[in-house]
Design a protein around this motif. Structure first.
Motif, PDB file in Angstrom:
ATOM      1  N   GLY A 225       4.388  11.525   5.304  1.00 20.58           N
ATOM      2  CA  GLY A 225       4.553  12.559   4.541  1.00 20.58           C
ATOM      3  C   GLY A 225       3.313  12.905   3.816  1.00 20.58           C
ATOM      4  N   MET A 226       2.265  12.692   4.054  1.00 20.78           N
ATOM      5  CA  MET A 226       0.786  12.888   3.379  1.00 20.78           C
ATOM      6  C   MET A 226       0.254  13.993   4.175  1.00 20.78           C
ATOM      7  SD  MET A 226      -0.527   8.988   1.932  1.00 20.78           S
ATOM      8  CE  MET A 226      -0.684   8.454   3.770  1.00 20.78           C
ATOM      9  N   THR A 227      -0.744  14.647   3.436  1.00 17.71           N
ATOM     10  CA  THR A 227      -1.649  15.457   4.234  1.00 17.71           C
ATOM     11  C   THR A 227      -3.149  15.111   4.203  1.00 17.71           C
ATOM     12  OG1 THR A 227      -0.109  17.194   3.400  1.00 17.71           O
ATOM     13  CG2 THR A 227      -2.248  18.006   4.159  1.00 17.71           C
ATOM     14  N   LEU A 228      -3.438  15.231   5.365  1.00 18.87           N
ATOM     15  CA  LEU A 228      -5.159  14.946   5.500  1.00 18.87           C
ATOM     16  C   LEU A 228      -5.911  16.101   4.533  1.00 18.87           C
ATOM     17  CD1 LEU A 228      -5.722  14.266   9.361  1.00 18.87           C
ATOM     18  CD2 LEU A 228      -6.084  12.538   7.348  1.00 18.87           C
ATOM     19  N   PRO A 229      -6.917  15.239   3.591  1.00 14.00           N
ATOM     20  CA  PRO A 229      -7.407  16.104   2.686  1.00 14.00           C
ATOM     21  C   PRO A 229      -8.276  17.248   3.348  1.00 14.00           C
ATOM     22  CG  PRO A 229      -7.439  14.095   2.015  1.00 14.00           C
ATOM     23  CD  PRO A 229      -7.147  13.824   3.327  1.00 14.00           C
TER      24      PRO A 229
ATOM     25  N   ARG B  76       8.540   9.742  -1.253  1.00 15.46           N
ATOM     26  CA  ARG B  76       9.229   8.722  -2.115  1.00 15.46           C
ATOM     27  C   ARG B  76      10.500   8.322  -1.517  1.00 15.46           C
ATOM     28  NH1 ARG B  76       7.904   9.689  -8.545  1.00 15.46           N
ATOM     29  NH2 ARG B  76       5.548   9.560  -8.223  1.00 15.46           N
ATOM     30  N   SER B  77      11.228   9.214  -0.570  1.00  8.83           N
ATOM     31  CA  SER B  77      12.422   8.947  -0.003  1.00  8.83           C
ATOM     32  C   SER B  77      12.352   7.777   1.184  1.00  8.83           C
ATOM     33  CB  SER B  77      13.171  10.317   0.743  1.00  8.83           C
ATOM     34  OG  SER B  77      12.367  10.743   1.911  1.00  8.83           O
ATOM     35  N   LEU B  78      11.159   7.593   1.709  1.00  9.94           N
ATOM     36  CA  LEU B  78      11.052   6.402   2.782  1.00  9.94           C
ATOM     37  C   LEU B  78      11.246   5.070   2.220  1.00  9.94           C
ATOM     38  CD1 LEU B  78       7.948   7.950   4.326  1.00  9.94           C
ATOM     39  CD2 LEU B  78      10.247   7.765   5.393  1.00  9.94           C
ATOM     40  N   ASP B  79      11.832   4.236   2.657  1.00  7.47           N
ATOM     41  CA  ASP B  79      12.233   2.689   2.666  1.00  7.47           C
ATOM     42  C   ASP B  79      10.750   2.184   2.785  1.00  7.47           C
ATOM     43  OD1 ASP B  79      12.390  -0.210   3.742  1.00  7.47           O
ATOM     44  OD2 ASP B  79      13.824   0.282   2.211  1.00  7.47           O
ATOM     45  N   PRO B  80       9.841   1.742   1.777  1.00 12.43           N
ATOM     46  CA  PRO B  80       8.465   1.180   2.118  1.00 12.43           C
ATOM     47  C   PRO B  80       8.470   0.169   3.125  1.00 12.43           C
ATOM     48  CG  PRO B  80       9.256   0.666   0.136  1.00 12.43           C
ATOM     49  CD  PRO B  80      10.360   1.448   0.464  1.00 12.43           C
ATOM     50  N   LEU B  81       9.399  -0.786   3.261  1.00 18.36           N
ATOM     51  CA  LEU B  81       9.524  -1.890   4.111  1.00 18.36           C
ATOM     52  C   LEU B  81       9.446  -1.462   5.560  1.00 18.36           C
ATOM     53  CD1 LEU B  81       9.428  -5.050   4.905  1.00 18.36           C
ATOM     54  CD2 LEU B  81      11.827  -5.116   4.189  1.00 18.36           C
ATOM     55  N   MET B  82      10.695  -0.749   5.866  1.00 20.99           N
ATOM     56  CA  MET B  82      10.989  -0.257   7.018  1.00 20.99           C
ATOM     57  C   MET B  82       9.764   0.811   7.493  1.00 20.99           C
ATOM     58  SD  MET B  82      14.373   1.711   8.558  1.00 20.99           S
ATOM     59  CE  MET B  82      15.419   0.596   7.900  1.00 20.99           C
TER      60      MET B  82
ATOM     61  N   TRP C 113       1.072  -1.251   0.162  1.00 21.57           N
ATOM     62  CA  TRP C 113      -0.232   0.136  -0.047  1.00 21.57           C
ATOM     63  C   TRP C 113       0.848   1.387   0.051  1.00 21.57           C
ATOM     64  CZ3 TRP C 113      -1.067   3.921   3.738  1.00 21.57           C
ATOM     65  CH2 TRP C 113      -2.097   4.816   3.339  1.00 21.57           C
ATOM     66  N   VAL C 114       2.023   1.251   0.954  1.00 16.72           N
ATOM     67  CA  VAL C 114       2.702   2.234   0.754  1.00 16.72           C
ATOM     68  C   VAL C 114       3.532   2.365  -0.529  1.00 16.72           C
ATOM     69  CG1 VAL C 114       4.897   3.253   1.945  1.00 16.72           C
ATOM     70  CG2 VAL C 114       3.489   2.282   3.331  1.00 16.72           C
ATOM     71  N   GLU C 115       3.988   1.502  -1.330  1.00 13.55           N
ATOM     72  CA  GLU C 115       4.465   1.636  -2.612  1.00 13.55           C
ATOM     73  C   GLU C 115       3.476   2.254  -3.468  1.00 13.55           C
ATOM     74  OE1 GLU C 115       7.675  -2.134  -2.479  1.00 13.55           O
ATOM     75  OE2 GLU C 115       5.609  -2.328  -3.223  1.00 13.55           O
ATOM     76  N   SER C 116       2.239   2.006  -3.393  1.00  9.77           N
ATOM     77  CA  SER C 116       1.138   2.456  -4.267  1.00  9.77           C
ATOM     78  C   SER C 116       0.880   3.907  -4.070  1.00  9.77           C
ATOM     79  CB  SER C 116      -0.075   1.775  -4.180  1.00  9.77           C
ATOM     80  OG  SER C 116      -0.678   1.956  -2.813  1.00  9.77           O
ATOM     81  N   MET C 117       1.127   4.204  -2.577  1.00  9.02           N
ATOM     82  CA  MET C 117       1.018   5.784  -2.365  1.00  9.02           C
ATOM     83  C   MET C 117       2.162   6.499  -2.907  1.00  9.02           C
ATOM     84  SD  MET C 117      -1.877   5.984  -0.760  1.00  9.02           S
ATOM     85  CE  MET C 117      -2.287   4.851  -2.074  1.00  9.02           C
ATOM     86  N   GLN C 118       3.429   5.974  -2.972  1.00 11.22           N
ATOM     87  CA  GLN C 118       4.665   6.527  -3.349  1.00 11.22           C
ATOM     88  C   GLN C 118       4.365   6.729  -4.925  1.00 11.22           C
ATOM     89  OE1 GLN C 118       7.484   3.767  -1.411  1.00 11.22           O
ATOM     90  NE2 GLN C 118       8.133   5.273  -0.076  1.00 11.22           N
TER      91      GLN C 118
END
Length: 229
Positions: free
Chosen positions: A220-224, A173-179, A161-166
């Motif tokens: 690093g997302m923003t609540l709409p 996108r700088s975050l390691d999705p697994l960690m 899910w994180v990868e799809s968000m990235q």
């Protein structure tokens, strides 16, 4: 963009928590299936009442109103029926029945909130078993491996899910999705553990709101915000 809502990849959970090789194949007759289900339900009551170590197979058979011979028709040991009990809990926690939410960037908050709420509610229903799994994992290497696999299953789904968000440009996108996924699932899992298993009894609405905000901030997302008329 993948959504964690019901019927599509969910945020909390994926795959199987229990190695199917640890239990026998299901009975082929309807009567056999009912008897097995009765034994599993009885075993859960006994395990939750007496704990894993103090539970006896004779107690489980008595609770199911059957003989110990019938028990051995379906299970070889206490470990095997405990694994079967965990399978039932697994189905509840992996597929708690989330409401359908449309796949739209504006709905990310609703999707994540629904997923967090469903996880907390499912954990509350299965809290006693989660305590037992934690305890048995410290003394039994097979259940320790199961405990580790359980964490990996949830982490894997969140990672996807994180990868799809990235990929959609919504998450950092700088975050390691697994960690990042391991950190986030650990946070939610321990919050549920302390609240429902150890008795802190946090308000579920507050848990959902806090965990959802933390997920958004961490990724690093923003609540709409509200849309203008």
């Amino acid at each position: 963009m993948s959504s964690p809502a019901s019927g599509r990849p969910e945020v909390h959970g994926a795959g199987s928590l229990v190695d199917e090789r640890q239990v026998r194949a299901l009975p082929v007759t309807a009567r056999g299936q009912r008897t097995r289900e009765s034994l599993v339900a009885a075993a859960r009551r006994v395990f939750e009442r007496d704990g894993f170590i103090n539970s006896r197979l004779t107690d489980i058979a008595r609770e199911a109103r059957t003989s110990i011979g019938t028990f051995y028709t379906y299970f070889d040991s206490k470990d095997e029926i405990f694994t079967a009990v965990l399978q039932v809990a697994q189905d509840d926690m992996l597929h708690p029945g989330l409401p359908r939410v449309e796949e739209d960037p504006q709905n990310i908050a609703a999707v994540l909130e629904a997923s967090n709420r469903a996880y907390f509610e499912a954990y509350r229903r299965n809290a006693q078993l989660m305590v037992l799994l934690e305890q048995v994992a410290t003394i039994n290497p097979d259940f320790r491996a199961l405990r580790i696999q359980r964490a990996k299953v949830f982490t894997t789904r969140v990672m996807r899910w994180v990868e799809s968000m990235q990929e959609s440009g919504v998450a950092d996108r700088s975050l390691d999705p697994l960690m990042a996924s391991r950190a986030l699932t650990s946070m939610v899992s321990r919050l549920a553990y302390y609240s429902f298993a150890l008795g802190e009894e946090w308000d579920v609405d507050a848990m959902v709101e806090t965990s959802t905000k933390l997920w958004f901030n961490a990724l690093g997302m923003t609540l709409p915000g509200p849309t203008a008329d």
